[in-house]
Design a protein around this motif. Structure first.
Motif, PDB file in Angstrom:
ATOM      1  N   ILE A   1       0.852  -1.189   0.000  1.00  7.41           N
ATOM      2  CA  ILE A   1       0.000   0.000   0.000  1.00  7.41           C
ATOM      3  C   ILE A   1       0.886   1.237   0.000  1.00  7.41           C
ATOM      4  N   LEU A   2       0.687   2.106  -0.972  1.00  6.68           N
ATOM      5  CA  LEU A   2       1.266   3.441  -0.975  1.00  6.68           C
ATOM      6  C   LEU A   2       0.170   4.399  -0.522  1.00  6.68           C
ATOM      7  N   HIS A   3       0.333   4.943   0.670  1.00 11.56           N
ATOM      8  CA  HIS A   3      -0.685   5.778   1.307  1.00 11.56           C
ATOM      9  C   HIS A   3      -0.158   7.204   1.369  1.00 11.56           C
ATOM     10  N   ILE A   4      -0.826   8.120   0.678  1.00 15.60           N
ATOM     11  CA  ILE A   4      -0.427   9.530   0.643  1.00 15.60           C
ATOM     12  C   ILE A   4      -1.437  10.325   1.446  1.00 15.60           C
ATOM     13  N   ASP A   5      -0.968  11.040   2.486  1.00 20.04           N
ATOM     14  CA  ASP A   5      -1.906  11.614   3.448  1.00 20.04           C
ATOM     15  C   ASP A   5      -1.162  12.592   4.357  1.00 20.04           C
ATOM     16  N   ALA A   6      -1.915  13.535   4.936  1.00 18.68           N
ATOM     17  CA  ALA A   6      -1.370  14.360   6.008  1.00 18.68           C
ATOM     18  C   ALA A   6      -1.350  13.605   7.320  1.00 18.68           C
TER      19      ALA A   6
ATOM     20  N   ARG B   1       3.269  -4.606   2.916  1.00 21.16           N
ATOM     21  CA  ARG B   1       3.986  -3.376   3.279  1.00 21.16           C
ATOM     22  C   ARG B   1       3.005  -2.213   3.276  1.00 21.16           C
ATOM     23  N   LEU B   2       3.238  -1.290   4.188  1.00 26.56           N
ATOM     24  CA  LEU B   2       2.494  -0.030   4.212  1.00 26.56           C
ATOM     25  C   LEU B   2       3.505   1.107   4.204  1.00 26.56           C
ATOM     26  N   ILE B   3       3.488   1.889   3.134  1.00 19.50           N
ATOM     27  CA  ILE B   3       4.377   3.042   2.997  1.00 19.50           C
ATOM     28  C   ILE B   3       3.508   4.293   3.062  1.00 19.50           C
ATOM     29  N   GLN B   4       3.760   5.149   4.033  1.00 18.48           N
ATOM     30  CA  GLN B   4       2.963   6.363   4.219  1.00 18.48           C
ATOM     31  C   GLN B   4       3.816   7.580   3.864  1.00 18.48           C
ATOM     32  N   VAL B   5       3.292   8.394   2.964  1.00 15.14           N
ATOM     33  CA  VAL B   5       4.037   9.540   2.432  1.00 15.14           C
ATOM     34  C   VAL B   5       3.264  10.832   2.683  1.00 15.14           C
ATOM     35  N   GLY B   6       3.978  11.855   3.140  1.00 13.18           N
ATOM     36  CA  GLY B   6       3.377  13.185   3.294  1.00 13.18           C
ATOM     37  C   GLY B   6       2.858  13.496   4.679  1.00 13.18           C
ATOM     38  N   LEU B   7       3.093  12.591   5.646  1.00 12.28           N
ATOM     39  CA  LEU B   7       2.554  12.790   6.990  1.00 12.28           C
ATOM     40  C   LEU B   7       3.148  14.036   7.641  1.00 12.28           C
ATOM     41  N   ARG B   8       2.300  14.735   8.408  1.00 11.73           N
ATOM     42  CA  ARG B   8       2.758  15.923   9.120  1.00 11.73           C
ATOM     43  C   ARG B   8       1.959  16.173  10.405  1.00 11.73           C
ATOM     44  N   THR B   9       1.395  15.112  10.971  1.00 10.72           N
ATOM     45  CA  THR B   9       0.647  15.228  12.228  1.00 10.72           C
ATOM     46  C   THR B   9       0.950  14.049  13.151  1.00 10.72           C
ATOM     47  N   ILE B  10       2.183  13.574  13.156  1.00 10.49           N
ATOM     48  CA  ILE B  10       2.526  12.347  13.881  1.00 10.49           C
ATOM     49  C   ILE B  10       2.599  12.601  15.385  1.00 10.49           C
TER      50      ILE B  10
END
Length: 267
Positions: free
Chosen positions: A111-116, A146-155
């Protein structure tokens, strides 16, 4: 000719802040088909060619049936042809039942997950089906390798604990200033949350988080995928928050580029 299926999933019952994403699918379609824009993808795929896009319409939900069952069953039916599928949400909660159906057809999957947002809370505000929790359910059930998360900015710290628990690979927004390529060796599912984009480009979301990606960055990342994109979702567009249909237009553009890459990467 490789076709691409579309399915609208107008469901936002698990949105935590405001409703509205359930109204998105027909507005994204309207922008996709508008004479104001080209229907070709940047990779040279004519999405307007006869038979290229197969639209299964929008799901209908009623109180008598569990919506998760409705989504899983209908996504499974749409996948029966073997063609790749793009689901139009709806809030991000719908990714969980979608993945139940997708996983049955793909024993190896990234999974390519693009999200804030990480959307991996164990149960946000006590709701395990929250739109802030789908990836916790997905990883608990082993629906992806696999889970790849891109663009996160609220961790936060809970997210970090969940990342460790599930082996999530995270590329925060602050690390996306330079182009990069992901090393993926399995078929791919793309989960595109519109609020992964900076709200300057996509104001029509319920949870605006400045400091995000540009459409160009997201498109360039999608274009680097060299494995088959077997399914995708575009979620969290909220028309109630949009300005002059700007976000609907961006969502339609991303749909075109994902669909184009589905055709290009078909093996």
């Amino acid at each position: 000719m490789t076709a691409v299926s579309l399915l609208g999933i107008p469901h936002d019952d698990n949105s935590s802040f405001m409703k509205g994403p359930a109204e998105a699918p027909p507005l994204i379609r309207r922008e996709l088909q508008s004479d104001a824009y080209s229907i070709w993808s940047e990779m040279g795929v004519d999405l307007g060619a006869a038979g290229r896009l197969i639209d299964h319409g929008d799901l209908v939900f009623d109180a008598a049936a569990d919506p998760w069952g409705v989504i899983e069953q209908n996504v499974g039916r749409a996948l029966e042809s073997g063609e790749p599928l793009i689901c139009l949400g709806g809030d991000h909660a719908i990714t969980h039942p979608i993945m139940r159906a997708v996983r049955r057809r793909h024993p190896r999957l990234t999974i390519l997950h693009i999200d804030a947002h990480a959307d991996i809370y164990h149960a946000y505000q006590g709701n395990p089906r929250s739109h802030a929790s789908p990836f916790a359910r997905i990883m608990e059930e082993g629906l992806a390798d696999r889970l790849i998360q891109v663009g996160l900015r609220t961790i936060n710290d809970h997210h970090r604990d969940q990342f460790k628990r599930f082996g999530v690979e995270v590329i925060e927004a602050g690390c996306c200033s330079q182009p990069f390529r992901l090393d993926i060796t399995t078929p791919v599912y793309v989960s595109m949350d519109i609020d992964g984009l900076d709200p300057a480009y996509a104001p029509g979301v319920s949870h605006r988080e400045p400091g995000g990606l540009s459409p160009r960055q997201v498109i360039d990342l999608i274009h680097t995928i060299d494995q088959p994109i077997v399914a995708a979702d575009i979620v969290e567009y909220n028309p109630r928050c949009d300005l002059s249909n700007v976000t609907a237009t961006v969502a339609a553009k991303l749909l075109k580029e994902i669909a184009g890459m589905m055709v290009k990467t078909r093996k």
